[in-house]
Scaffold this motif. Sequence first.
Motif, mmCIF file in Angstrom:
data_model
loop_
_atom_site.group_PDB
_atom_site.id
_atom_site.type_symbol
_atom_site.label_atom_id
_atom_site.label_comp_id
_atom_site.label_asym_id
_atom_site.label_seq_id
_atom_site.Cartn_x
_atom_site.Cartn_y
_atom_site.Cartn_z
ATOM 1 N N VAL A 234 0.849 -1.184 0.000
ATOM 2 C CA VAL A 234 0.000 0.000 0.000
ATOM 3 C C VAL A 234 0.891 1.242 0.000
ATOM 4 C CG1 VAL A 234 -1.829 1.251 1.209
ATOM 5 C CG2 VAL A 234 -1.767 -1.243 1.300
ATOM 6 N N GLY A 235 0.675 2.128 -0.958
ATOM 7 C CA GLY A 235 1.363 3.415 -0.965
ATOM 8 C C GLY A 235 0.562 4.402 -0.134
ATOM 9 N N VAL A 236 1.223 5.058 0.825
ATOM 10 C CA VAL A 236 0.539 5.947 1.773
ATOM 11 C C VAL A 236 1.089 7.363 1.646
ATOM 12 C CG1 VAL A 236 -0.074 6.338 4.195
ATOM 13 C CG2 VAL A 236 0.287 3.996 3.360
ATOM 14 N N THR A 237 0.215 8.309 1.347
ATOM 15 C CA THR A 237 0.572 9.727 1.307
ATOM 16 C C THR A 237 -0.003 10.402 2.547
ATOM 17 O OG1 THR A 237 0.529 9.739 -1.115
ATOM 18 C CG2 THR A 237 0.393 11.874 -0.015
ATOM 19 N N ASP A 241 0.377 18.893 9.593
ATOM 20 C CA ASP A 241 1.169 20.016 10.110
ATOM 21 C C ASP A 241 2.374 19.504 10.892
ATOM 22 O OD1 ASP A 241 -0.520 21.939 9.031
ATOM 23 O OD2 ASP A 241 -1.866 21.881 10.765
ATOM 24 N N LYS A 242 2.276 18.288 11.397
ATOM 25 C CA LYS A 242 3.369 17.701 12.190
ATOM 26 C C LYS A 242 4.168 16.707 11.341
ATOM 27 C CE LYS A 242 0.610 18.258 16.367
ATOM 28 N NZ LYS A 242 -0.087 17.598 17.503
ATOM 29 N N HIS A 243 4.459 17.116 10.119
ATOM 30 C CA HIS A 243 5.114 16.218 9.161
ATOM 31 C C HIS A 243 6.510 15.790 9.615
ATOM 32 C CE1 HIS A 243 7.191 19.882 7.842
ATOM 33 N NE2 HIS A 243 5.990 20.447 7.760
ATOM 34 N N GLU A 244 7.233 16.665 10.313
ATOM 35 C CA GLU A 244 8.581 16.304 10.741
ATOM 36 C C GLU A 244 8.550 15.186 11.784
ATOM 37 O OE1 GLU A 244 12.646 16.096 11.046
ATOM 38 O OE2 GLU A 244 11.373 16.974 9.508
ATOM 39 N N ALA A 245 7.606 15.273 12.721
ATOM 40 C CA ALA A 245 7.482 14.226 13.745
ATOM 41 C C ALA A 245 7.070 12.892 13.108
ATOM 42 C CB ALA A 245 6.453 14.643 14.799
ATOM 43 N N ILE A 246 6.203 12.939 12.096
ATOM 44 C CA ILE A 246 5.785 11.721 11.401
ATOM 45 C C ILE A 246 6.958 11.130 10.619
ATOM 46 C CG2 ILE A 246 4.278 10.825 9.566
ATOM 47 C CD1 ILE A 246 2.152 12.835 10.522
ATOM 48 N N ARG A 247 7.768 11.999 9.994
ATOM 49 C CA ARG A 247 8.946 11.513 9.253
ATOM 50 C C ARG A 247 9.915 10.792 10.184
ATOM 51 N NH1 ARG A 247 14.091 12.599 8.408
ATOM 52 N NH2 ARG A 247 14.068 14.287 9.953
ATOM 53 N N VAL A 248 10.172 11.372 11.341
ATOM 54 C CA VAL A 248 11.084 10.750 12.309
ATOM 55 C C VAL A 248 10.519 9.420 12.798
ATOM 56 C CG1 VAL A 248 12.126 11.003 14.599
ATOM 57 C CG2 VAL A 248 12.076 12.958 13.032
ATOM 58 N N ALA A 257 11.543 3.692 4.959
ATOM 59 C CA ALA A 257 12.002 4.853 4.217
ATOM 60 C C ALA A 257 10.794 5.655 3.747
ATOM 61 C CB ALA A 257 12.850 4.416 3.029
ATOM 62 N N CYS A 258 11.007 6.923 3.463
ATOM 63 C CA CYS A 258 9.916 7.756 2.964
ATOM 64 C C CYS A 258 10.489 8.820 2.035
ATOM 65 C CB CYS A 258 9.133 8.397 4.112
ATOM 66 S SG CYS A 258 10.114 9.496 5.140
ATOM 67 N N THR A 259 9.621 9.386 1.242
ATOM 68 C CA THR A 259 9.983 10.466 0.326
ATOM 69 C C THR A 259 9.208 11.716 0.723
ATOM 70 O OG1 THR A 259 10.386 8.903 -1.482
ATOM 71 C CG2 THR A 259 10.011 11.196 -2.093
ATOM 72 N N ILE A 260 9.893 12.862 0.715
ATOM 73 C CA ILE A 260 9.255 14.108 1.108
ATOM 74 C C ILE A 260 9.020 14.966 -0.141
ATOM 75 C CG2 ILE A 260 9.405 16.143 2.598
ATOM 76 C CD1 ILE A 260 9.405 13.505 4.136
ATOM 77 N N TYR A 261 7.774 15.375 -0.333
ATOM 78 C CA TYR A 261 7.427 16.292 -1.420
ATOM 79 C C TYR A 261 7.184 17.689 -0.831
ATOM 80 C CZ TYR A 261 6.365 12.088 -4.141
ATOM 81 O OH TYR A 261 6.435 10.887 -4.792
ATOM 82 N N ASP A 277 5.214 20.112 3.916
ATOM 83 C CA ASP A 277 5.846 18.913 3.364
ATOM 84 C C ASP A 277 4.839 17.773 3.308
ATOM 85 O OD1 ASP A 277 8.249 20.106 3.019
ATOM 86 O OD2 ASP A 277 9.176 19.344 4.842
ATOM 87 N N ILE A 278 4.895 16.999 2.221
ATOM 88 C CA ILE A 278 4.016 15.839 2.027
ATOM 89 C C ILE A 278 4.871 14.582 2.075
ATOM 90 C CG2 ILE A 278 2.425 14.691 0.432
ATOM 91 C CD1 ILE A 278 1.839 17.516 -0.710
ATOM 92 N N ILE A 279 4.469 13.609 2.866
ATOM 93 C CA ILE A 279 5.253 12.381 3.076
ATOM 94 C C ILE A 279 4.630 11.233 2.297
ATOM 95 C CG2 ILE A 279 6.078 10.715 4.796
ATOM 96 C CD1 ILE A 279 5.858 13.006 6.861
#
Length: 323
Positions: A234-237, A241-248, A257-261, A277-279
């Motif tokens: 499953v690809g999840v986008t 607003d708390k994109h940095e905490a979700i990335r970590v 791994a993730c890609t940031i748009y 930022d979109i993850i």
Amino acid sequence: MNPFLSKLLIDLARKRLEKKQVNKPVSKKQIVPLVRKFQIELSHAIKEYLFITIGVFSAGFGLKGFLLPNQFIDGGATGISLLLENVTPLKLGVLLLLVNLPFLILASKTISIKFALKSIAAISFLAVVVHFIDYPTVTDDKLLIAVFGGFFLGLGIGMSMRGGSVIDGTEVLAIFLSRKLSLTIGDVLLLINIIIFSVGAYILSIETALYAILTYLVAAKTVDFVVDGVEEYVGVTIISDKHEAIRVMLIEKLRRACTIYAGKGGFGKQGNGYDKDIIYTVVTRLELAKLQTEIDKIDRKAFIIMGIVKDLKGGMIKKKPMK
């Protein structure tokens, strides 16, 4: 790689470069990339033809070990061939070639000549296998014939598709008609098979046609498993607003791994856009619940978009399980 094969590829690369560069010396720097290209093409070709070979023998087993001895039919071009065998003196191997030929001519015009030639080779190989190899008749139980005949036939079709060819040409017709009509490929295949099963009910019996539908459903599901993989991704986008905490969290806690748009919101409090930022990440279907739980811990209002991913290559998802 085998030294003899390596030398052969180097000589082939040198000759090709010498034809392009008349009266100019060929350097090692020019040869190496071309040899690597040949190695990749060769390894992929070997893998594809191995898939096709396994697929042909599997389909042959499904036909001669289950369907043929019990006068069962399937959908698609194979089903048409099985029906024609009951009303004509021609052998199944010959009918497989004749029935699929128009579809393969269509494939050469709508897809590619290479695909059509590879499919002709695969179907010809299947015709030879069906004609000359005597598979044992496994069972005379009608339910087992329908289920396992469909399974081995679907396995053969799926493996051939992974090898870049088809052994059932109706899929090519479905692709062609879906482009011309406002129908999906699945809708076209369904219509084709309804016609085949209706004719089967008239020529053979309604009971045989009903078992044929079961065979077709099992084969179709097996093709999905072989082509798309047993484990669904499953690809999840994620937009939050708390994109940095979700990335970590994705990297450190779930080991994904993730890609940031770089994105820009189209609707703000004052009607103004704002940067965000979109993850994007990929997980298995079984891991999706844990991912959603961890996102909710950080931001319950996060906007999450999910879509099925057919297949993956590279990355860490198949190597590292979630913590």
